[in-house]
Write a protein that holds these residues in place. Structure first.
Motif, PDB file in Angstrom:
ATOM      1  N   ASP A 176       0.901  -1.188   0.048  1.00 45.62           N
ATOM      2  CA  ASP A 176       0.026  -0.007  -0.002  1.00 45.62           C
ATOM      3  C   ASP A 176       0.939   1.278  -0.076  1.00 45.62           C
ATOM      4  O   ASP A 176       1.642   1.352   0.867  1.00 45.62           O
ATOM      5  CB  ASP A 176      -0.883   0.088   1.226  1.00 45.62           C
ATOM      6  CG  ASP A 176      -1.641   1.220   1.283  1.00 45.62           C
ATOM      7  OD1 ASP A 176      -2.471   1.382   0.348  1.00 45.62           O
ATOM      8  OD2 ASP A 176      -1.567   2.139   2.299  1.00 45.62           O
ATOM      9  N   GLY A 177       0.717   2.125  -1.021  1.00 44.34           N
ATOM     10  CA  GLY A 177       1.482   3.337  -1.059  1.00 44.34           C
ATOM     11  C   GLY A 177       2.877   3.269  -1.758  1.00 44.34           C
ATOM     12  O   GLY A 177       3.482   4.254  -1.937  1.00 44.34           O
ATOM     13  N   VAL A 178       3.362   2.085  -1.701  1.00 46.88           N
ATOM     14  CA  VAL A 178       4.574   1.725  -2.259  1.00 46.88           C
ATOM     15  C   VAL A 178       4.740   2.259  -3.970  1.00 46.88           C
ATOM     16  O   VAL A 178       3.830   1.650  -4.565  1.00 46.88           O
ATOM     17  CB  VAL A 178       5.219   0.545  -2.026  1.00 46.88           C
ATOM     18  CG1 VAL A 178       6.432   0.409  -2.657  1.00 46.88           C
ATOM     19  CG2 VAL A 178       5.202   0.084  -0.718  1.00 46.88           C
ATOM     20  N   PRO A 179       5.496   3.208  -4.257  1.00 46.90           N
ATOM     21  CA  PRO A 179       5.483   3.356  -5.700  1.00 46.90           C
ATOM     22  C   PRO A 179       5.771   2.092  -6.521  1.00 46.90           C
ATOM     23  O   PRO A 179       6.437   1.195  -5.983  1.00 46.90           O
ATOM     24  CB  PRO A 179       6.823   4.223  -5.951  1.00 46.90           C
ATOM     25  CG  PRO A 179       7.068   4.902  -4.468  1.00 46.90           C
ATOM     26  CD  PRO A 179       6.589   3.911  -3.638  1.00 46.90           C
ATOM     27  N   PHE A 180       5.182   2.275  -7.876  1.00 45.21           N
ATOM     28  CA  PHE A 180       5.281   0.960  -8.621  1.00 45.21           C
ATOM     29  C   PHE A 180       7.050   0.477  -8.890  1.00 45.21           C
ATOM     30  O   PHE A 180       7.761   1.097  -8.943  1.00 45.21           O
ATOM     31  CB  PHE A 180       4.910   1.368 -10.122  1.00 45.21           C
ATOM     32  CG  PHE A 180       4.831   0.070 -11.043  1.00 45.21           C
ATOM     33  CD1 PHE A 180       3.995  -0.990 -11.084  1.00 45.21           C
ATOM     34  CD2 PHE A 180       6.028   0.018 -12.051  1.00 45.21           C
ATOM     35  CE1 PHE A 180       4.072  -1.852 -11.993  1.00 45.21           C
ATOM     36  CE2 PHE A 180       5.869  -1.295 -12.908  1.00 45.21           C
ATOM     37  CZ  PHE A 180       5.094  -1.978 -12.852  1.00 45.21           C
ATOM     38  N   GLY A 192       8.419  -0.976  -6.360  1.00 46.83           N
ATOM     39  CA  GLY A 192       9.051  -0.888  -4.989  1.00 46.83           C
ATOM     40  C   GLY A 192       8.643  -2.090  -4.073  1.00 46.83           C
ATOM     41  O   GLY A 192       7.971  -3.015  -4.520  1.00 46.83           O
ATOM     42  N   VAL A 242      -3.676  12.324  -4.335  1.00 44.15           N
ATOM     43  CA  VAL A 242      -2.014  12.564  -4.099  1.00 44.15           C
ATOM     44  C   VAL A 242      -1.611  13.658  -3.042  1.00 44.15           C
ATOM     45  O   VAL A 242      -2.230  14.772  -3.540  1.00 44.15           O
ATOM     46  CB  VAL A 242      -1.342  12.571  -5.479  1.00 44.15           C
ATOM     47  CG1 VAL A 242       0.096  12.557  -5.168  1.00 44.15           C
ATOM     48  CG2 VAL A 242      -1.585  11.155  -6.259  1.00 44.15           C
ATOM     49  N   ALA A 264       3.339  15.847  -2.796  1.00 43.55           N
ATOM     50  CA  ALA A 264       4.353  15.640  -3.621  1.00 43.55           C
ATOM     51  C   ALA A 264       5.416  16.672  -3.558  1.00 43.55           C
ATOM     52  O   ALA A 264       5.118  18.090  -3.140  1.00 43.55           O
ATOM     53  CB  ALA A 264       3.677  15.978  -5.045  1.00 43.55           C
ATOM     54  N   SER A 319      11.695  10.200   2.201  1.00 48.04           N
ATOM     55  CA  SER A 319      10.355   9.508   1.945  1.00 48.04           C
ATOM     56  C   SER A 319      10.133  10.123   0.589  1.00 48.04           C
ATOM     57  O   SER A 319      10.340  11.435  -0.030  1.00 48.04           O
ATOM     58  CB  SER A 319       9.625  10.059   2.998  1.00 48.04           C
ATOM     59  OG  SER A 319       9.688   9.620   4.441  1.00 48.04           O
ATOM     60  N   THR A 320       9.317   9.357  -0.129  1.00 43.73           N
ATOM     61  CA  THR A 320       8.978   9.730  -1.564  1.00 43.73           C
ATOM     62  C   THR A 320       7.512   9.733  -1.673  1.00 43.73           C
ATOM     63  O   THR A 320       6.959   9.812  -2.627  1.00 43.73           O
ATOM     64  CB  THR A 320       9.490   8.586  -2.514  1.00 43.73           C
ATOM     65  OG1 THR A 320       9.319   7.203  -2.124  1.00 43.73           O
ATOM     66  CG2 THR A 320      10.974   8.594  -2.519  1.00 43.73           C
ATOM     67  N   PHE A 321       6.644   9.331  -0.448  1.00 45.75           N
ATOM     68  CA  PHE A 321       5.358   9.251  -0.719  1.00 45.75           C
ATOM     69  C   PHE A 321       4.780   9.383   0.713  1.00 45.75           C
ATOM     70  O   PHE A 321       5.295   9.448   1.967  1.00 45.75           O
ATOM     71  CB  PHE A 321       4.725   8.011  -1.227  1.00 45.75           C
ATOM     72  CG  PHE A 321       5.029   6.751  -0.187  1.00 45.75           C
ATOM     73  CD1 PHE A 321       3.883   6.425   0.532  1.00 45.75           C
ATOM     74  CD2 PHE A 321       6.227   5.821  -0.393  1.00 45.75           C
ATOM     75  CE1 PHE A 321       4.294   5.226   1.419  1.00 45.75           C
ATOM     76  CE2 PHE A 321       6.473   4.986   0.476  1.00 45.75           C
ATOM     77  CZ  PHE A 321       5.559   4.650   1.399  1.00 45.75           C
ATOM     78  N   ASN A 362       6.661  10.544   7.312  1.00 40.89           N
ATOM     79  CA  ASN A 362       6.091  11.045   5.933  1.00 40.89           C
ATOM     80  C   ASN A 362       4.530  11.465   6.174  1.00 40.89           C
ATOM     81  O   ASN A 362       3.768  10.898   5.349  1.00 40.89           O
ATOM     82  CB  ASN A 362       6.377   9.951   4.746  1.00 40.89           C
ATOM     83  CG  ASN A 362       5.860   8.602   5.080  1.00 40.89           C
ATOM     84  OD1 ASN A 362       5.887   8.186   6.271  1.00 40.89           O
ATOM     85  ND2 ASN A 362       5.719   7.927   4.206  1.00 40.89           N
TER      86      ASN A 362
END
Length: 502
Positions: free
Chosen positions: A72-76, A78, A194, A197, A212-214, A361
């Protein structure tokens, strides 16, 4: 003027896999004369049921939830991640709600969280605890390594192989199935907009802090609470204006004391900041287990404490995330580096500033630790009937998050004040944000404790299926009173509480 830290006065104590171990199935349906006689003798003398099985399965649940992973929430592309702390509290709430309902179905001491149909006469409460916890955990998490199945088999094998155990298993399974159905569409892992960002910095606007990225679990801000009427019922007032004197005061305190290279933060303050960096799933449930032993609670009261603590914490976290994702306020990391944007002459930018502890995050306001820890301590005070809770809490040592040290706290006030200090000294929050979180958690816990987990009234001891359960009471109240009325009640409750240092 700095917000007052509100401390409420105490109130009185007021399937996936549902099959049993095949090899033992026939034996469980055959009453063991000696085991039944022993159990009847205990009941005749009014002996309390040991809490050990509830403590063991709370430990099993914490272990399984901490080991679980999700995308859940992890970028494609990942890797799967561990659950964030608020997620862990939500999953524990599923488990402990089922356990509590199974126990109250059999023992009839407290109102159930949610009523479900099951034949509970002459059923083993211990077996019901095991079955409810196991069925709920495997439904939500699976059991890929078989560890839960092994623990389940061992727990059932330790009980008498008689009809009471078989009936207890059936009650536990029914309680788990009921919670699973009740929470089937509660918004867990639902898609959202989203948030956070990374881009050009806008004054006051939150964005994810590297590395963190998300954004963390924004769906929590929109999911169905366990007890409260809506996610926004206890929404905080807006954060102080960036041009205000309070903002400047809080800004400069966090800038000085929360920096990774602070020259004014003492070693004791550093230790306190790290103490509250402990994983809250472990920290809070260790506290509940320790309290059960400290006060020699029996099985029924232990199941109640575990459910009340976890559901209150989860709802406080959900309400906190509602406020976080509503206000979307920037973290000190971003604000201090970009103070030239805030329009406040009393703040000065430090482009290289970093906090003592890495920034989570999700948005800054209010403090999640303030929300959840205050709710937990208020719930404990309601269970014990006093704000002089006399607890020892496990925490982390500098640089870590595991339970490696402890502190003793005499009162609810002592815990909540230190949490406010800790999040400031960690560089994660403005002081007012932690105060706002504490106020939210206290108000929510007080509201919930008046409506859930109550003792059964006179003449109700053998009528667990009559009247309203806590969840049904909450639903009825939600239909009877619009959110604005609830917020008015909230303001009134806060106005009549006493304040303290922030």
């Amino acid at each position: 003027m700095r917000s007052a830290l509100v401390i409420f006065a105490r109130r009185p104590l007021a399937r996936a896999l549902l099959v049993t171990v095949v090899a033992a199935g026939a034996a469980l349906l055959m009453a063991s004369a000696s085991a039944s006689a022993d159990r009847s003798a205990v009941a005749a003398h009014g002996g309390p049921l040991s809490a050990q099985v509830a403590l063991d399965w709370n430990t099993n649940a914490v272990t399984a939830i901490r080991a679980a992973t999700t995308l859940d929430g992890v970028p494609f592309g990942g890797s799967p991640r561990s659950f964030f702390q608020i997620e862990g509290l939500i999953y524990l709430s599923y488990v402990q709600a089922a356990v509590y309902d199974a126990v109250t179905k059999i023992e009839h001491r407290y109102e159930p969280y949610h009523r479900f149909p099951a034949a509970a006469g002459h059923a083993s409460a211990e077996a019901a605890v095991v079955a409810a916890a196991y069925a709920t955990l495997t439904f939500y998490l699976g059991d890929p390594g078989g560890a839960l199945a092994a623990k389940y088999a061992a727990s059932i094998a330790a009980l008498p192989p008689d009809a009471e155990t078989a009936r207890g298993i059936a009650v536990g399974q029914a309680a788990a199935a009921d919670i699973e159905a009740l929470r089937a569409n509660d918004g867990r892992n639902a898609a959202t907009a989203v948030y956070g960002a990374i881009g050009p910095v806008v004054a006051g606007a939150w964005q994810v802090v590297p590395p963190s990225t998300f954004a963390q679990t924004p769906w929590v801000a929109f999911m169905q609470p366990f007890m409260t009427q809506s996610v926004s019922q206890f929404r905080t007032p807006p954060p102080p204006a960036m041009t205000s004197a309070q903002y400047a005061t809080d800004f400069n305190e966090t800038k000085m004391y929360g920096s990774s290279t602070s020259a004014v933060r003492s070693s004791g303050q550093t230790s306190i900041a790290w103490f509250w960096n402990a994983n809250t799933i472990n920290q809070q449930n260790q506290l509940y287990r320790d309290l059960s032993r400290q006060h020699t609670l029996d099985l029924v009261d232990t199941a109640r404490l575990l459910a009340m603590g976890n559901l209150t914490a989860a709802d406080a976290g959900i309400a906190c995330f509602d406020s976080k994702y509503h206000w979307l306020h920037w973290r000190p990391y971003t604000a201090i580096r970009n103070a030239g944007l805030d329009g406040n002459a009393a703040t000065v930018a430090d482009p290289a500033w970093t906090p003592l502890i890495a920034t989570p995050n999700h948005p800054e306001y209010p403090s999640a630790h303030g929300c959840v820890t205050s709710a937990v301590t208020r719930a404990i005070a309601d269970v014990l009937g006093t704000t002089a809770i006399d607890v020892t809490i496990m925490g982390a040592l500098p640089g870590g998050s595991t339970l490696a040290t402890s502190q003793h706290f005499a009162t609810v006030d002592d815990v909540q004040r230190q949490v406010v200090d800790a999040r400031t000294w960690a560089g994660l929050h403005w002081r007012n944000s932690s105060v706002a979180g504490v106020n939210l958690g206290n108000a929510l816990a007080g509201w919930a404790s008046e409506r859930y987990f109550q003792p059964l009234g006179p003449g109700r001891g053998n009528a667990a299926d009559e009247g309203q359960s806590g969840a049904e009471h909450g639903a009825a109240a939600a239909q009877a009173a619009p959110d604005e009325d609830v917020r008015s009640d909230h303001r009134s409750a806060r106005a009549h509480s006493h304040g303290g240092r922030g």
